[in-house]
Design an enzyme around this catalytic site. Sequence first.
Site, PDB file in Angstrom:
ATOM      1  N   GLN A 109      -5.364  11.505  -1.994  1.00  0.00           N
ATOM      2  CA  GLN A 109      -4.790  11.928  -3.026  1.00  0.00           C
ATOM      3  C   GLN A 109      -5.731  10.865  -4.512  1.00  0.00           C
ATOM      4  O   GLN A 109      -5.963   9.805  -4.785  1.00  0.00           O
ATOM      5  CB  GLN A 109      -3.994  10.762  -2.821  1.00  0.00           C
ATOM      6  CG  GLN A 109      -2.928  10.409  -3.841  1.00  0.00           C
ATOM      7  CD  GLN A 109      -1.798   9.654  -3.052  1.00  0.00           C
ATOM      8  OE1 GLN A 109      -1.141   9.747  -2.440  1.00  0.00           O
ATOM      9  NE2 GLN A 109      -1.138   8.261  -3.939  1.00  0.00           N
ATOM     10  N   SER A 167      -4.290   7.113  -8.927  1.00  0.00           N
ATOM     11  CA  SER A 167      -4.769   5.605  -9.947  1.00  0.00           C
ATOM     12  C   SER A 167      -5.833   5.399 -10.301  1.00  0.00           C
ATOM     13  O   SER A 167      -6.578   6.191 -10.331  1.00  0.00           O
ATOM     14  CB  SER A 167      -4.935   4.739  -8.963  1.00  0.00           C
ATOM     15  OG  SER A 167      -4.315   4.290  -7.818  1.00  0.00           O
ATOM     16  N   SER A 194      -8.980   6.701  -1.903  1.00  0.00           N
ATOM     17  CA  SER A 194      -9.261   6.450  -0.150  1.00  0.00           C
ATOM     18  C   SER A 194     -10.066   7.833   1.096  1.00  0.00           C
ATOM     19  O   SER A 194      -9.395   8.748   0.397  1.00  0.00           O
ATOM     20  CB  SER A 194      -8.102   6.256   0.827  1.00  0.00           C
ATOM     21  OG  SER A 194      -7.589   5.481   0.450  1.00  0.00           O
ATOM     22  N   GLU A 210       3.830   9.347   0.962  1.00  0.00           N
ATOM     23  CA  GLU A 210       2.974   8.039   0.874  1.00  0.00           C
ATOM     24  C   GLU A 210       3.390   6.954   1.580  1.00  0.00           C
ATOM     25  O   GLU A 210       3.217   6.275   2.809  1.00  0.00           O
ATOM     26  CB  GLU A 210       2.588   7.994  -0.984  1.00  0.00           C
ATOM     27  CG  GLU A 210       1.364   6.894  -0.467  1.00  0.00           C
ATOM     28  CD  GLU A 210       0.890   6.337  -1.780  1.00  0.00           C
ATOM     29  OE1 GLU A 210      -0.782   5.575  -1.606  1.00  0.00           O
ATOM     30  OE2 GLU A 210       1.134   6.565  -2.359  1.00  0.00           O
ATOM     31  N   GLU A 237       5.827  -5.358  -6.437  1.00  0.00           N
ATOM     32  CA  GLU A 237       5.998  -5.234  -7.889  1.00  0.00           C
ATOM     33  C   GLU A 237       7.008  -4.148  -8.334  1.00  0.00           C
ATOM     34  O   GLU A 237       7.574  -4.155  -8.567  1.00  0.00           O
ATOM     35  CB  GLU A 237       5.465  -6.296  -8.582  1.00  0.00           C
ATOM     36  CG  GLU A 237       5.301  -7.398  -8.707  1.00  0.00           C
ATOM     37  CD  GLU A 237       3.943  -7.485  -7.985  1.00  0.00           C
ATOM     38  OE1 GLU A 237       3.270  -8.237  -7.986  1.00  0.00           O
ATOM     39  OE2 GLU A 237       3.286  -6.636  -7.722  1.00  0.00           O
TER      40      GLU A 237
END
Length: 410
Positions: free
Chosen positions: A130, A133, A165, A252, A378
């Site tokens: 995936q 980020s 990953s 996810e 957060e």
Amino acid sequence: MDFNDTPEQAKFRAECREWLETNAEPKENKASGHSDSSLENHLQIAKEWQKKKYDAGWAMLHWPKEYGGIEASPIERIIWGQEEAKFNVPGGIFEIGLGMCGPVMMQYATQEQKERYLAPMAEGKEIWCQLFSEPAAGSDVAGLRSKAERDGDDWIINGQKVWTSGAHYSDFGILVVRHDPDIAKHKGLTFFFVDMKSPGITVKPIKQITGQAGSGSGFNEVYFDDVRIPDSQRLGEIGDGWKVAITTLMNERLAVGDAKGSDIEEALMLSKSKDDAGEALIKNDSVRERLADWFCEANGLKYTKFRTISALSKGEAPGPEASITKIVSANKLQEIGNFGIDSGDMAGMLIDDENGVSSFQGAWLGAPGLRIAGGTDEILRNVIAERVLGLPQDPRADKGLAFKDIPTKA
């Protein structure tokens, strides 16, 4: 909610257990995972196990039969997962592909693409990652800067992804990039899938605090330099990237779920066996208080997961309650790891070169990464506040602005 199996579910659970007992080794019979920890060996073992499950019909129970499933109910999928977790089987290789990429392909890919990619994914022939980020975006996925420019029937991709990953051994990946910086950031995104062997893709392993780099669960940086992706590999409409990404993120957070590692059982065993000035640690009131807190958290997680199971059994999509599980389990893992290290006093962080990182050291070192993966604490607290508790959204200074007009640091 009735937590007991129905007669049909009990029969299915017995069938799962019978097959697993014939083909795998129970965890209690083996203290740790496979002795050869090399990536090549781990990949081979994982692929062999996935193929064995696929041939027997256990690989992706809820998928349609033509893609390797048996069209089982969501609750049967949960039962299989509960039973498989009791056995010493390889993990960490196919979770992203099967738990996140597969559901997105199932929803947005063409029929021809589903026939081409889903069965090899379920069988373990092809591994997926995936690509979300980015260094500049932080926790704000919609703030990504990787660019997609249209060139005839292709798109040219430039940019960088990070914390990916398994990118170093993956065959394909799902990718969200920015096609239009002149509109609001959530609207200027488009979603693709990409061959990881495409010209212009460079993968660089990231050295982790545990000393791992390029391992089976390792993170990577991925660079895109004029990578061509055909428009036929777009998932969803142009500009639907955020909508497709949300589908992925919901799956996810369900797939990530519990943080794997030392838990209340290991902490309790340590407390009973560890000497503290002539007495077992468990005799210490402060230790007993911490154990009680973790026991409450573990059971709270258990019943929160039952809410998710209940939703799945009704055919509903994973909801925001999966965020609760992830926040609590990752923080609990870090606290228990810290407890195990503290119990060793000044020698608590010593690592035996022969045996590697202990379970408590590994939990403490790895937990910060789990508190980021699948959404930071957060971000997930905001999800819970807004979507579970119904609180008002945080003020957003970028609301309504074109992405290119959002202020950035020099």
